[in-house]
Design an enzyme around this catalytic site. Structure first.
Site, PDB file in Angstrom:
ATOM      1  N   TYR A 147     157.526  23.348 -14.831  1.00  0.00           N
ATOM      2  CA  TYR A 147     158.869  22.778 -14.602  1.00  0.00           C
ATOM      3  C   TYR A 147     159.871  23.398 -15.567  1.00  0.00           C
ATOM      4  O   TYR A 147     160.958  23.845 -15.176  1.00  0.00           O
ATOM      5  CB  TYR A 147     158.807  21.261 -14.795  1.00  0.00           C
ATOM      6  CG  TYR A 147     160.141  20.555 -14.659  1.00  0.00           C
ATOM      7  CD1 TYR A 147     160.658  20.263 -13.399  1.00  0.00           C
ATOM      8  CD2 TYR A 147     160.882  20.176 -15.784  1.00  0.00           C
ATOM      9  CE1 TYR A 147     161.880  19.620 -13.263  1.00  0.00           C
ATOM     10  CE2 TYR A 147     162.104  19.522 -15.655  1.00  0.00           C
ATOM     11  CZ  TYR A 147     162.599  19.250 -14.393  1.00  0.00           C
ATOM     12  OH  TYR A 147     163.818  18.607 -14.257  1.00  0.00           O
ATOM     13  N   LYS A 151     163.218  25.800 -14.917  1.00  0.00           N
ATOM     14  CA  LYS A 151     164.576  25.447 -15.336  1.00  0.00           C
ATOM     15  C   LYS A 151     165.163  26.520 -16.260  1.00  0.00           C
ATOM     16  O   LYS A 151     166.376  26.756 -16.272  1.00  0.00           O
ATOM     17  CB  LYS A 151     164.574  24.072 -16.018  1.00  0.00           C
ATOM     18  CG  LYS A 151     164.212  22.922 -15.059  1.00  0.00           C
ATOM     19  CD  LYS A 151     165.177  22.843 -13.884  1.00  0.00           C
ATOM     20  CE  LYS A 151     164.997  21.596 -13.033  1.00  0.00           C
ATOM     21  NZ  LYS A 151     165.976  21.501 -11.948  1.00  0.00           N
TER      22      LYS A 151
HETATM   23  N1  LIG Z   1     165.740  12.631 -13.430  1.00  0.00           N
HETATM   24  C1  LIG Z   1     165.635  13.273 -14.572  1.00  0.00           C
HETATM   25  O1  LIG Z   1     165.212  12.713 -15.595  1.00  0.00           O
HETATM   26  C2  LIG Z   1     166.069  14.724 -14.682  1.00  0.00           C
HETATM   27  C3  LIG Z   1     166.188  15.289 -15.958  1.00  0.00           C
HETATM   28  C4  LIG Z   1     166.598  16.620 -16.062  1.00  0.00           C
HETATM   29  C5  LIG Z   1     166.887  17.350 -14.923  1.00  0.00           C
HETATM   30  N2  LIG Z   1     166.765  16.763 -13.697  1.00  0.00           N
HETATM   31  C6  LIG Z   1     167.099  17.580 -12.527  1.00  0.00           C
HETATM   32  O2  LIG Z   1     168.157  16.963 -11.834  1.00  0.00           O
HETATM   33  C7  LIG Z   1     168.079  17.269 -10.432  1.00  0.00           C
HETATM   34  C8  LIG Z   1     168.187  15.992  -9.608  1.00  0.00           C
HETATM   35  O3  LIG Z   1     167.156  15.127  -9.957  1.00  0.00           O
HETATM   36  P1  LIG Z   1     167.095  13.575  -9.511  1.00  0.00           P
HETATM   37  O4  LIG Z   1     166.673  12.847 -10.720  1.00  0.00           O
HETATM   38  O5  LIG Z   1     168.321  13.204  -8.783  1.00  0.00           O
HETATM   39  O6  LIG Z   1     165.825  13.646  -8.521  1.00  0.00           O
HETATM   40  P2  LIG Z   1     165.581  13.037  -7.090  1.00  0.00           P
HETATM   41  O7  LIG Z   1     164.107  13.214  -6.862  1.00  0.00           O
HETATM   42  O8  LIG Z   1     166.162  11.683  -6.977  1.00  0.00           O
HETATM   43  O9  LIG Z   1     166.390  14.025  -6.136  1.00  0.00           O
HETATM   44  C9  LIG Z   1     165.986  15.354  -5.864  1.00  0.00           C
HETATM   45  C10 LIG Z   1     166.307  15.648  -4.409  1.00  0.00           C
HETATM   46  O10 LIG Z   1     165.994  17.016  -4.118  1.00  0.00           O
HETATM   47  C11 LIG Z   1     165.500  17.070  -2.788  1.00  0.00           C
HETATM   48  N3  LIG Z   1     164.686  18.252  -2.572  1.00  0.00           N
HETATM   49  C12 LIG Z   1     163.516  18.563  -3.171  1.00  0.00           C
HETATM   50  N4  LIG Z   1     163.027  19.694  -2.670  1.00  0.00           N
HETATM   51  C13 LIG Z   1     163.907  20.126  -1.729  1.00  0.00           C
HETATM   52  C14 LIG Z   1     163.929  21.239  -0.849  1.00  0.00           C
HETATM   53  N5  LIG Z   1     162.948  22.148  -0.829  1.00  0.00           N
HETATM   54  N6  LIG Z   1     164.978  21.359  -0.008  1.00  0.00           N
HETATM   55  C15 LIG Z   1     165.980  20.441  -0.009  1.00  0.00           C
HETATM   56  N7  LIG Z   1     166.004  19.366  -0.829  1.00  0.00           N
HETATM   57  C16 LIG Z   1     164.963  19.211  -1.671  1.00  0.00           C
HETATM   58  C17 LIG Z   1     164.660  15.800  -2.664  1.00  0.00           C
HETATM   59  O11 LIG Z   1     164.424  15.444  -1.312  1.00  0.00           O
HETATM   60  C18 LIG Z   1     165.488  14.790  -3.431  1.00  0.00           C
HETATM   61  O12 LIG Z   1     166.363  14.036  -2.567  1.00  0.00           O
HETATM   62  C19 LIG Z   1     166.764  18.027 -10.248  1.00  0.00           C
HETATM   63  O13 LIG Z   1     167.018  19.410 -10.181  1.00  0.00           O
HETATM   64  C20 LIG Z   1     165.997  17.686 -11.511  1.00  0.00           C
HETATM   65  O14 LIG Z   1     165.040  18.664 -11.845  1.00  0.00           O
HETATM   66  C21 LIG Z   1     166.364  15.467 -13.541  1.00  0.00           C
END
Ligand SMILES: NC(=O)c1ccc[n+]([C@@H]2O[C@H](COP(=O)([O-])OP(=O)(O)OC[C@H]3O[C@@H](n4cnc5c(N)ncnc54)[C@H](O)[C@@H]3O)[C@@H](O)[C@H]2O)c1
Length: 246
Positions: A147, A151
């Site tokens: 992961y 990133k």
């Molecule tokens: N939640 C955290 O703690 C956190 C921390 C740092 C970074 N992030 C990053 O923030 C972003 C959003 O995360 P979130 O917490 O809203 O997660 P989430 O799981 O709620 O949302 C992610 C969305 O991406 C969609 N997705 C995944 N694979 C896909 C694909 N191949 N095609 C189209 N859509 C796809 C999923 O269906 C989902 O709706 C991500 O990139 C994540 O890595 C999250």
């Protein structure tokens, strides 16, 4: 109305951060195309919103998304890439090639595909790209190597594009969220039945400001980076992490 009349593609639109970012961009007057694997939760939106189902790891789905956006709104001013997947905590010895490929494909290759597909449109608009990465790229945790690598790729790729597209007045920036209150946070923990406890003990306690990041914090940062207020900001990595990266 900081984004009045502008057209944005927002990926991960059905997710925790994505759904709130769609709402914020609509409030700021933008036309929004929301892309996700599943868009059924997104149908009940306003008239300047279009949900488009697709898998962003597939070139044809990305091409369809961009074509649909252009056909519907006649231009594309920006792309906010929020789609992503978490890695379940896995020691390096147990990580499989397919785990690695999945992380790189969804968290990094989708950025290549989507960014590349919108660039011709953004060049006409002096447009903007925001790619969401993660504070873990600079403040890693054990057990998340694939992961974190994906990133890191997101940051390097975004900065490479920022310099490449600067002559065209296309800006490219990154947001590093800290631990955020969405369903993804639980996925990092894996199958633990103690999600709420782990959320508090591990994630919340790791944030110097003492709270999990909320989706609205990410949405507000994306609005800023996509607005005129950030007209001289490119190649930047904005930490929205309550100090987790310190
Ligand atoms: N939640 C955290 O703690 C956190 C921390 C740092 C970074 N992030 C990053 O923030 C972003 C959003 O995360 P979130 O917490 O809203 O997660 P989430 O799981 O709620 O949302 C992610 C969305 O991406 C969609 N997705 C995944 N694979 C896909 C694909 N191949 N095609 C189209 N859509 C796809 C999923 O269906 C989902 O709706 C991500 O990139 C994540 O890595 C999250």
């Amino acid at each position: 109305m900081r984004l009045q009349g502008k057209t944005f593609i927002i990926t991960g639109a059905a997710g925790g951060m994505g759904s709130v970012t769609v709402k914020r961009f609509l409030e700021e007057g933008a036309n929004v195309v929301g892309s996700d694997l599943h868009v059924s939760s997104l149908q009940e939106q306003l008239e300047n919103f279009l949900p488009v189902q697709g898998d962003l790891t597939k070139e044809a789905d990305v091409a369809f998304l961009v074509k649909k956006t252009y056909e519907t709104f006649g231009k594309i001013d920006g792309l906010v890439n929020i789609a992503g997947v978490a890695q379940k905590l896995t020691p390096i010895e147990e990580l499989t090639l397919s785990d690695w490929d999945r992380m790189m494909s969804i968290n990094a290759t989708t950025l290549f595909l989507t960014n590349q597909a919108v660039v011709p449109y953004l060049k006409k608009q002096q447009g903007v790209i925001v790619n969401v990465a993660s504070i873990s790229a600079v403040r890693p945790r054990p057990g998340l190597s694939a992961y974190i690598a994906s990133k890191g790729a997101a940051v390097s790729f975004s900065q490479a594009l920022a310099i490449e597209l600067a002559d065209d007045q296309v800006r490219v920036n990154v947001i590093h969220p800290g631990p955020s209150d969405t369903k993804m946070l639980g996925q990092f923990v894996g199958d633990s039945t103690e999600h709420e406890k782990v959320k508090d003990d591990v994630f919340k306690n790791s944030v110097p400001l003492g709270e999990l990041i909320q989706p609205i914090d990410i949405a507000n940062a994306a609005v800023y980076l996509c607005s005129e207020e950030a007209r001289m900001v490119t190649g930047a990595v904005l930490h929205v992490d309550g100090g987790r990266g310190l």
